[in-house]
Motif scaffolding. Structure first.
Motif, PDB file in Angstrom:
ATOM      1  N   GLY A 166      -5.554   1.856  -8.988  1.00 59.73           N
ATOM      2  CA  GLY A 166      -6.913   2.264  -9.309  1.00 59.73           C
ATOM      3  C   GLY A 166      -7.143   3.755  -9.293  1.00 59.73           C
ATOM      4  O   GLY A 166      -8.297   4.205  -9.281  1.00 59.73           O
ATOM      5  N   CYS A 167      -6.071   4.541  -9.312  1.00 60.13           N
ATOM      6  CA  CYS A 167      -6.222   6.005  -9.211  1.00 60.13           C
ATOM      7  C   CYS A 167      -5.124   6.696 -10.013  1.00 60.13           C
ATOM      8  O   CYS A 167      -3.975   6.244 -10.043  1.00 60.13           O
ATOM      9  CB  CYS A 167      -6.138   6.412  -7.740  1.00 60.13           C
ATOM     10  N   LYS A 168      -5.451   7.810 -10.661  1.00 61.09           N
ATOM     11  CA  LYS A 168      -4.459   8.521 -11.469  1.00 61.09           C
ATOM     12  C   LYS A 168      -3.650   9.526 -10.668  1.00 61.09           C
ATOM     13  O   LYS A 168      -2.663  10.078 -11.164  1.00 61.09           O
ATOM     14  CB  LYS A 168      -5.151   9.230 -12.638  1.00 61.09           C
ATOM     15  N   PRO A 206      -4.359   1.473  -2.079  1.00 57.97           N
ATOM     16  CA  PRO A 206      -4.872   2.400  -1.060  1.00 57.97           C
ATOM     17  C   PRO A 206      -5.639   1.683   0.048  1.00 57.97           C
ATOM     18  O   PRO A 206      -5.897   2.275   1.096  1.00 57.97           O
ATOM     19  CB  PRO A 206      -5.780   3.337  -1.861  1.00 57.97           C
ATOM     20  N   ASN A 207      -6.005   0.432  -0.185  1.00 59.82           N
ATOM     21  CA  ASN A 207      -6.692  -0.357   0.835  1.00 59.82           C
ATOM     22  C   ASN A 207      -5.651  -0.972   1.777  1.00 59.82           C
ATOM     23  O   ASN A 207      -5.056  -2.016   1.471  1.00 59.82           O
ATOM     24  CB  ASN A 207      -7.546  -1.446   0.186  1.00 59.82           C
ATOM     25  N   LEU A 208      -5.348  -0.302   2.854  1.00 58.31           N
ATOM     26  CA  LEU A 208      -4.466  -0.743   3.938  1.00 58.31           C
ATOM     27  C   LEU A 208      -2.972  -0.631   3.646  1.00 58.31           C
ATOM     28  O   LEU A 208      -2.177  -0.310   4.545  1.00 58.31           O
ATOM     29  CB  LEU A 208      -4.789  -2.180   4.370  1.00 58.31           C
ATOM     30  N   GLU A 209      -2.535  -0.893   2.419  1.00 63.89           N
ATOM     31  CA  GLU A 209      -1.100  -0.971   2.151  1.00 63.89           C
ATOM     32  C   GLU A 209      -0.419   0.394   2.285  1.00 63.89           C
ATOM     33  O   GLU A 209       0.668   0.500   2.888  1.00 63.89           O
ATOM     34  CB  GLU A 209      -0.837  -1.560   0.761  1.00 63.89           C
ATOM     35  N   MET A 210      -1.004   1.444   1.740  1.00 62.41           N
ATOM     36  CA  MET A 210      -0.374   2.770   1.825  1.00 62.41           C
ATOM     37  C   MET A 210      -0.243   3.215   3.278  1.00 62.41           C
ATOM     38  O   MET A 210       0.779   3.765   3.688  1.00 62.41           O
ATOM     39  CB  MET A 210      -1.176   3.793   1.013  1.00 62.41           C
ATOM     40  N   ALA A 211      -1.273   2.949   4.072  1.00 59.90           N
ATOM     41  CA  ALA A 211      -1.226   3.314   5.485  1.00 59.90           C
ATOM     42  C   ALA A 211      -0.150   2.517   6.217  1.00 59.90           C
ATOM     43  O   ALA A 211       0.571   3.047   7.070  1.00 59.90           O
ATOM     44  CB  ALA A 211      -2.584   3.089   6.129  1.00 59.90           C
ATOM     45  N   PRO A 243      -7.975  -2.152   9.239  1.00 64.87           N
ATOM     46  CA  PRO A 243      -8.828  -3.208   8.680  1.00 64.87           C
ATOM     47  C   PRO A 243     -10.321  -3.019   8.907  1.00 64.87           C
ATOM     48  O   PRO A 243     -11.128  -3.346   8.028  1.00 64.87           O
ATOM     49  CB  PRO A 243      -8.320  -4.474   9.386  1.00 64.87           C
ATOM     50  N   ASP A 244     -10.730  -2.521  10.067  1.00 69.12           N
ATOM     51  CA  ASP A 244     -12.156  -2.422  10.358  1.00 69.12           C
ATOM     52  C   ASP A 244     -12.725  -1.020  10.144  1.00 69.12           C
ATOM     53  O   ASP A 244     -13.842  -0.723  10.595  1.00 69.12           O
ATOM     54  CB  ASP A 244     -12.435  -2.874  11.797  1.00 69.12           C
ATOM     55  N   ASP A 245     -11.977  -0.158   9.465  1.00 65.59           N
ATOM     56  CA  ASP A 245     -12.520   1.164   9.124  1.00 65.59           C
ATOM     57  C   ASP A 245     -13.772   0.996   8.267  1.00 65.59           C
ATOM     58  O   ASP A 245     -13.865   0.070   7.449  1.00 65.59           O
ATOM     59  CB  ASP A 245     -11.494   1.992   8.346  1.00 65.59           C
ATOM     60  N   GLY A 246     -14.717   1.917   8.431  1.00 65.08           N
ATOM     61  CA  GLY A 246     -15.979   1.835   7.696  1.00 65.08           C
ATOM     62  C   GLY A 246     -15.859   2.165   6.229  1.00 65.08           C
ATOM     63  O   GLY A 246     -16.795   1.922   5.460  1.00 65.08           O
ATOM     64  N   GLY A 247     -14.734   2.696   5.809  1.00 64.11           N
ATOM     65  CA  GLY A 247     -14.521   3.049   4.418  1.00 64.11           C
ATOM     66  C   GLY A 247     -13.233   3.820   4.285  1.00 64.11           C
ATOM     67  O   GLY A 247     -12.338   3.736   5.138  1.00 64.11           O
ATOM     68  N   ALA A 248     -13.120   4.569   3.192  1.00 63.80           N
ATOM     69  CA  ALA A 248     -11.958   5.431   2.971  1.00 63.80           C
ATOM     70  C   ALA A 248     -12.231   6.807   3.576  1.00 63.80           C
ATOM     71  O   ALA A 248     -13.369   7.288   3.554  1.00 63.80           O
ATOM     72  CB  ALA A 248     -11.671   5.552   1.484  1.00 63.80           C
ATOM     73  N   PHE A 249     -11.185   7.436   4.087  1.00 64.98           N
ATOM     74  CA  PHE A 249     -11.316   8.730   4.743  1.00 64.98           C
ATOM     75  C   PHE A 249     -10.299   9.726   4.200  1.00 64.98           C
ATOM     76  O   PHE A 249      -9.217   9.350   3.748  1.00 64.98           O
ATOM     77  CB  PHE A 249     -11.076   8.592   6.252  1.00 64.98           C
ATOM     78  N   ILE A 250     -10.652  11.003   4.262  1.00 59.77           N
ATOM     79  CA  ILE A 250      -9.669  12.071   4.107  1.00 59.77           C
ATOM     80  C   ILE A 250      -9.124  12.337   5.508  1.00 59.77           C
ATOM     81  O   ILE A 250      -9.884  12.653   6.422  1.00 59.77           O
ATOM     82  CB  ILE A 250     -10.279  13.366   3.545  1.00 59.77           C
ATOM     83  N   THR A 251      -7.820  12.207   5.683  1.00 60.27           N
ATOM     84  CA  THR A 251      -7.235  12.365   7.017  1.00 60.27           C
ATOM     85  C   THR A 251      -6.471  13.678   7.187  1.00 60.27           C
ATOM     86  O   THR A 251      -6.050  13.986   8.300  1.00 60.27           O
ATOM     87  CB  THR A 251      -6.302  11.183   7.331  1.00 60.27           C
ATOM     88  N   ILE A 291      -8.235   5.978   0.444  1.00 62.35           N
ATOM     89  CA  ILE A 291      -7.281   5.366   1.360  1.00 62.35           C
ATOM     90  C   ILE A 291      -7.989   4.869   2.621  1.00 62.35           C
ATOM     91  O   ILE A 291      -8.601   5.649   3.354  1.00 62.35           O
ATOM     92  CB  ILE A 291      -6.165   6.364   1.730  1.00 62.35           C
ATOM     93  N   LYS A 292      -7.907   3.573   2.835  1.00 61.09           N
ATOM     94  CA  LYS A 292      -8.421   2.952   4.052  1.00 61.09           C
ATOM     95  C   LYS A 292      -7.232   2.565   4.913  1.00 61.09           C
ATOM     96  O   LYS A 292      -6.321   1.871   4.450  1.00 61.09           O
ATOM     97  CB  LYS A 292      -9.256   1.711   3.688  1.00 61.09           C
ATOM     98  N   CYS A 293      -7.227   3.016   6.172  1.00 58.61           N
ATOM     99  CA  CYS A 293      -6.024   2.904   6.990  1.00 58.61           C
ATOM    100  C   CYS A 293      -5.976   1.670   7.883  1.00 58.61           C
ATOM    101  O   CYS A 293      -4.912   1.095   8.089  1.00 58.61           O
ATOM    102  CB  CYS A 293      -5.876   4.156   7.867  1.00 58.61           C
TER     103      CYS A 293
END
Length: 606
Positions: free
Chosen positions: A54-56, A28-33, A134-142, A130-132
């Motif tokens: 890391g998620c079910k 979810p860190n960059l790859e899914m986006a 590289p410089d996002d402050g964290g994970a977001f609901i989009t 999910i982080k979309c």
């Protein structure tokens, strides 16, 4: 056709060949986006991620990735929604279509005795973080549906369902206890929070994720004042919006996840950065903190998401579907307005193109901008249209066949007729889009209306002719009448003023050579700007603040009115205060490449 859940929708898409499954575990860190962006760029199907590292919970994206797929999702209800929208303007149509009244019954929310989303409680850290970018402050609901009620009149009647991004972790948020709630100007939730603050009480917030696609779409639909998003979701989805009440919170019965919590008066924390839909990061600013009450999910829950960035993106298809449904709602509400196009390639709010009537003085031989100036004031006072930064408007009478959708033809029409001594109208200190960093600060910048009416004044040039320009400029023709000039990089305002003054001075004696080139764009890369229409629109209108960055050859000020007798110059270079560009991570892109190789889940898709 009606979907009772997101799972129903996914199964329908897969059955009809409009969904691909990613069987490999993805991060979810960059790859899914990155996967989403690559599939979207190819015009590909919806993407179902079976194994999120890391998620079910599985996830899905690109549900609305094309207008065709969006229309497919609502194939049995779009015509009904259009007809119901028409009733607002002509109630007598209901007499001709009595079945519409029955269909409109779907607009009444339905309270249920049980709620599948309350199947199991979880915590924020167990969700797909999910982080979309590289410089996002964290994970977001989009793709959130953020639900609030009017503190003065609690209940569903005056509720608001909006799509405001939610930061789940990072920055100073206490994990599992706090999340960030970002909302911009002209949003319904702002009215609710203002009232709650005045009462000195927290605002209860319910965030729904997933459910039938009509729920997500209703959260972004710009509905007329007083029209319920929940009711619209019911009609569009052909299924009444179902809900229960728990601990004083309204809970969607069809959602996949729900997060409940409260926003307390004056409780803000830094939110962002976030890679946003103008193609730049929106920076870190204080926004409301939501104190998490509970997090729930249904059995076999699926997490929907999207990725925003330089347009076009999936939200472009949202906009196209909104136009399909609403049609020319704006033109029906503003007298004399014939057509308007919020240009997606320029980030929507930075650039509006409009066509209006010019009927004030038909007895005068020479038509000048009059009624279209009145119309432009209407546009800039109309909801989110008030966030427009550049508004071009011309008269239908000068070319009945002209369309704002044909952007090259529209600009050619404008540039053939524009009078820079008369047709520029500035608002110098006003509100602009929260995500637009070309201005003087958050939400703060300027606007310009370019109102054009009358006969052709010039033929626009399609070549550089014998124009003499400083040798340090790399000059390219963007389209007839428009040049891109690559100058030195922008350092500060004082140097910019000096450089442009020198440019204007060098051009001042070339009236004949400049006659057919009324618009010059000063930029960092003239090859890039001239390469495509979208590049020109994106660079010019996202990187300039009208009052600060518009100059002109032989400029003058008369009775507070600014104009120029020669070409207009827009300084669209990147400035030190601008937000950073969105750039992809090369290592992540290589991982996506492998999914497209033979044997990978995206073989034949990307």
């Amino acid at each position: 056709m009606s979907y009772s859940s997101l799972k129903d929708c996914i199964e329908d898409l897969e059955k009809n060949g409009q969904l691909v499954r990613i069987k490999e575990e993805v991060d979810p860190n960059l790859e899914m986006a990155a996967i989403h962006l690559r599939v979207f760029e190819k015009g590909g199907p919806a993407v179902y991620f079976e194994k999120v590292k890391g998620c079910k919970f599985p996830a899905v994206s690109n549900l609305f990735g094309t207008l065709e797929r969006s229309k497919f999702l609502f194939r049995d209800t779009l015509e009904t929604v259009r007809q119901l929208a028409a009733l607002k303007d002509n109630p007598l149509l209901a007499l001709k279509h009595p079945l519409l009244a029955l269909k409109a019954g779907k607009s009444r929310p339905l309270k249920t005795s049980s709620n599948p989303v309350l199947w199991q409680e979880t915590t924020i850290d167990q969700l797909p973080l999910i982080k979309c970018w590289p410089d996002d402050g964290g994970a977001f609901i989009t793709l959130p549906q953020v639900y609030t009620e009017d503190p003065d009149e609690p209940g569903l009647t005056r509720s608001n369902l909006g799509m405001y991004r939610i930061q789940l972790n990072g920055n100073d948020y206490l994990l599992n206890k706090e999340i960030g709630l970002h909302y911009q100007l002209h949003r319904g939730i702002g009215v609710h929070q203002t009232k709650a603050n005045a009462l000195g009480q927290p605002l209860k917030v319910s965030i729904f994720i997933g459910g039938p696609p009509s729920h997500s779409f209703s959260a972004v639909m710009p509905l007329p004042e007083g029209m319920s998003e929940l009711g619209f979701a019911g009609v569009l989805g052909n299924r009444r919006f179902r809900y229960t009440i728990k601990d004083g919170y309204t809970i969607s019965s069809d959602a996949d996840f729900v997060i409940t919590g409260e926003v307390f008066p004056g409780n803000n924390k830094p939110e962002g950065p976030f890679g946003d839909h103008l193609g730049y990061y929106s920076l870190t600013h204080d926004f409301p903190v939501m104190k998490v009450h509970q997090v729930w999910h249904r059995k076999n829950a699926i997490w929907p998401f999207t990725v925003v960035g330089r347009p076009p993106q999936e939200d472009t298809a949202f906009g196209a579907l909104i136009h399909e449904i609403a049609g020319d709602q704006l033109t029906r509400q503003i007298p004399g307005l014939q057509e308007v196009n919020a240009v997606d390639a320029a980030g929507v709010h930075p650039l509006l193109l409009a066509i209006g009537s010019e009927r004030y003085t038909p007895y005068i031989k020479d038509r000048i901008p009059q009624e279209i100036l009145t119309i432009s004031n209407h546009i800039l006072g109309f909801g989110q249209m008030s966030l427009a930064k550049y508004l071009f408007i011309c008269a239908r009478e000068d070319n009945p066949a002209l369309s704002t959708k044909d952007i090259p033809a529209y600009f050619k029409h404008i540039l053939e007729r524009v009078d820079w001594t008369r047709d520029l109208h500035f608002q110098t200190r006003t509100s602009i889009d929260t995500l637009d960093y070309s201005g003087n600060g958050l939400n703060s910048g300027s606007k310009v209306v370019i109102a054009v009416a009358g006969e052709k004044k010039r033929e626009v040039q399609t070549n550089l002719n014998t124009l003499s320009l400083p040798s340090n400029l790399n000059v390219r023709l963007v389209m007839p009448g428009i040049l891109a000039l690559k100058g030195t990089s922008y350092t500060n305002n004082a140097n910019a003023e000096k450089e442009i003054a020198q440019l204007c001075s060098s051009l001042a004696g070339q009236e004949n050579q400049l006659k057919g080139l009324p618009l010059l764009i000063l930029c960092d890369d003239s090859d890039f700007v001239s390469h495509s229409l979208n590049n020109f629109l994106w660079v010019t209108f996202t990187r300039s603040n009208p009052a600060n960055d518009i100059y002109g050859v032989n400029a003058f000020t008369e009775y507070k009115h600014w104009g120029c007798k020669g070409p207009l110059i827009i300084d669209a270079r990147i400035k030190p205060h601008h937000a950073p560009l969105l750039l992809k991570n090369e290592e992540i892109e290589k991982r996506v490449d492998k999914l497209g190789e033979k044997g990978g889940s995206l073989f034949g898709v990307i």
